[in-house]
Scaffold this active site. Structure first.
Site, PDB file in Angstrom:
ATOM      1  N   GLN A  45     -15.340 120.065  60.478  1.00 59.60           N
ATOM      2  CA  GLN A  45     -14.363 120.729  61.342  1.00 59.60           C
ATOM      3  C   GLN A  45     -14.388 122.229  61.057  1.00 59.60           C
ATOM      4  O   GLN A  45     -14.346 122.648  59.894  1.00 59.60           O
ATOM      5  CB  GLN A  45     -12.950 120.173  61.114  1.00 59.60           C
ATOM      6  CG  GLN A  45     -11.932 120.735  62.110  1.00 59.60           C
ATOM      7  CD  GLN A  45     -10.553 120.083  62.001  1.00 59.60           C
ATOM      8  OE1 GLN A  45     -10.307 119.257  61.124  1.00 59.60           O
ATOM      9  NE2 GLN A  45      -9.659 120.451  62.902  1.00 59.60           N
ATOM     10  N   HIS A  51     -14.793 116.329  71.023  1.00 57.51           N
ATOM     11  CA  HIS A  51     -16.011 116.774  71.698  1.00 57.51           C
ATOM     12  C   HIS A  51     -16.420 115.683  72.692  1.00 57.51           C
ATOM     13  O   HIS A  51     -16.481 114.500  72.315  1.00 57.51           O
ATOM     14  CB  HIS A  51     -17.164 116.931  70.700  1.00 57.51           C
ATOM     15  CG  HIS A  51     -16.969 117.983  69.659  1.00 57.51           C
ATOM     16  ND1 HIS A  51     -17.605 119.203  69.707  1.00 57.51           N
ATOM     17  CD2 HIS A  51     -16.238 117.993  68.510  1.00 57.51           C
ATOM     18  CE1 HIS A  51     -17.276 119.919  68.642  1.00 57.51           C
ATOM     19  NE2 HIS A  51     -16.438 119.211  67.894  1.00 57.51           N
ATOM     20  N   HIS A  75      -9.374 118.514  68.347  1.00 60.03           N
ATOM     21  CA  HIS A  75     -10.165 118.475  69.584  1.00 60.03           C
ATOM     22  C   HIS A  75     -11.118 117.301  69.563  1.00 60.03           C
ATOM     23  O   HIS A  75     -11.605 116.900  68.502  1.00 60.03           O
ATOM     24  CB  HIS A  75     -10.942 119.775  69.808  1.00 60.03           C
ATOM     25  CG  HIS A  75     -11.722 120.239  68.616  1.00 60.03           C
ATOM     26  ND1 HIS A  75     -11.129 120.864  67.541  1.00 60.03           N
ATOM     27  CD2 HIS A  75     -13.034 120.163  68.315  1.00 60.03           C
ATOM     28  CE1 HIS A  75     -12.047 121.166  66.642  1.00 60.03           C
ATOM     29  NE2 HIS A  75     -13.215 120.735  67.076  1.00 60.03           N
ATOM     30  N   ASP A  84     -17.735 123.983  75.618  1.00 62.06           N
ATOM     31  CA  ASP A  84     -18.068 124.483  74.272  1.00 62.06           C
ATOM     32  C   ASP A  84     -19.086 125.613  74.407  1.00 62.06           C
ATOM     33  O   ASP A  84     -20.060 125.489  75.163  1.00 62.06           O
ATOM     34  CB  ASP A  84     -18.626 123.327  73.424  1.00 62.06           C
ATOM     35  CG  ASP A  84     -18.659 123.660  71.944  1.00 62.06           C
ATOM     36  OD1 ASP A  84     -19.283 124.674  71.563  1.00 62.06           O
ATOM     37  OD2 ASP A  84     -18.071 122.907  71.159  1.00 62.06           O
ATOM     38  N   ILE A  85     -18.844 126.710  73.684  1.00 62.09           N
ATOM     39  CA  ILE A  85     -19.755 127.870  73.819  1.00 62.09           C
ATOM     40  C   ILE A  85     -21.065 127.689  73.040  1.00 62.09           C
ATOM     41  O   ILE A  85     -21.981 128.480  73.207  1.00 62.09           O
ATOM     42  CB  ILE A  85     -19.102 129.200  73.373  1.00 62.09           C
ATOM     43  CG1 ILE A  85     -18.460 129.075  72.007  1.00 62.09           C
ATOM     44  CG2 ILE A  85     -18.111 129.697  74.410  1.00 62.09           C
ATOM     45  CD1 ILE A  85     -18.068 130.418  71.411  1.00 62.09           C
TER      46      ILE A  85
END
Ligand code: AMP
Ligand code: ZN
Length: 142
Positions: free
Chosen positions: A94, A102, A100, A31-32
């Site tokens: 979301q 996490h 997805h 994750d960025i």
């Protein structure tokens, strides 16, 4: 593949990502905007919008991949715990509408961990209201 979908672009290699793992049906990448050191995302390769949309086989594959990666993350990074998180719908936070999970490693050392509980724990509900909602849901589940 869904046009305009960021995570479909990542799965296709058209958008750059820091890949962690991949198999026939799932793809995992960092994750960025990490909530903790090592925060990553696991997605199905096949596009689905959210938890209500994803097929059972893809959901199972993503969940099993997340468990496998969580074990590696815990061992490699020395995490003290892990949270799995899914947000389904804009009102549930979301922001990317390709399902997805996490995988968020957790640390006693808060210099590595910025995640906080989103609700106040230990605040009891009304037992009658809880039971009534439970009964409604029990009757509604397929
Ligand atoms: P959610 O808010 O549950 O839909 O989570 C979407 C997550 O995707 C957020 O944690 C974002 O930081 C992350 N994200 C957005 N764009 C990218 C990207 N290009 N590469 C990796 N992670 C991303
Ligand atoms: Zn997609």
């Amino acid at each position: 593949m869904s046009d305009q979908c960021l995570f479909c672009g990542i799965v296709a290699g058209e958008v750059p990502s820091a890949k962690v793992a991949e198999d026939d049906t799932t793809y995992a990448f960092m994750d960025i905007n990490p909530a903790s050191d090592g925060h990553l995302l696991v997605v199905p390769k096949r596009h689905s919008k959210d938890l209500l949309d994803i097929g059972a086989a893809d959901l199972a594959d993503v969940t099993v991949a997340a468990q496998r990666i969580a074990k590696a993350v815990s061992k490699e990074l020395g995490a003290d715990g892990v949270n799995l998180l899914n947000c389904c719908g804009a009102d549930a936070w979301q922001t990317v509408f390709h399902f997805h999970l996490h995988v968020i490693p957790r640390y006693v050392d808060k210099t590595k961990d910025r995640l906080v509980l989103p609700w106040r724990p230990g605040v009891p509900g009304d037992p009658a209201a809880i039971a009534a909602l439970g009964a409604r849901l029990s009757a509604a589940v397929d």
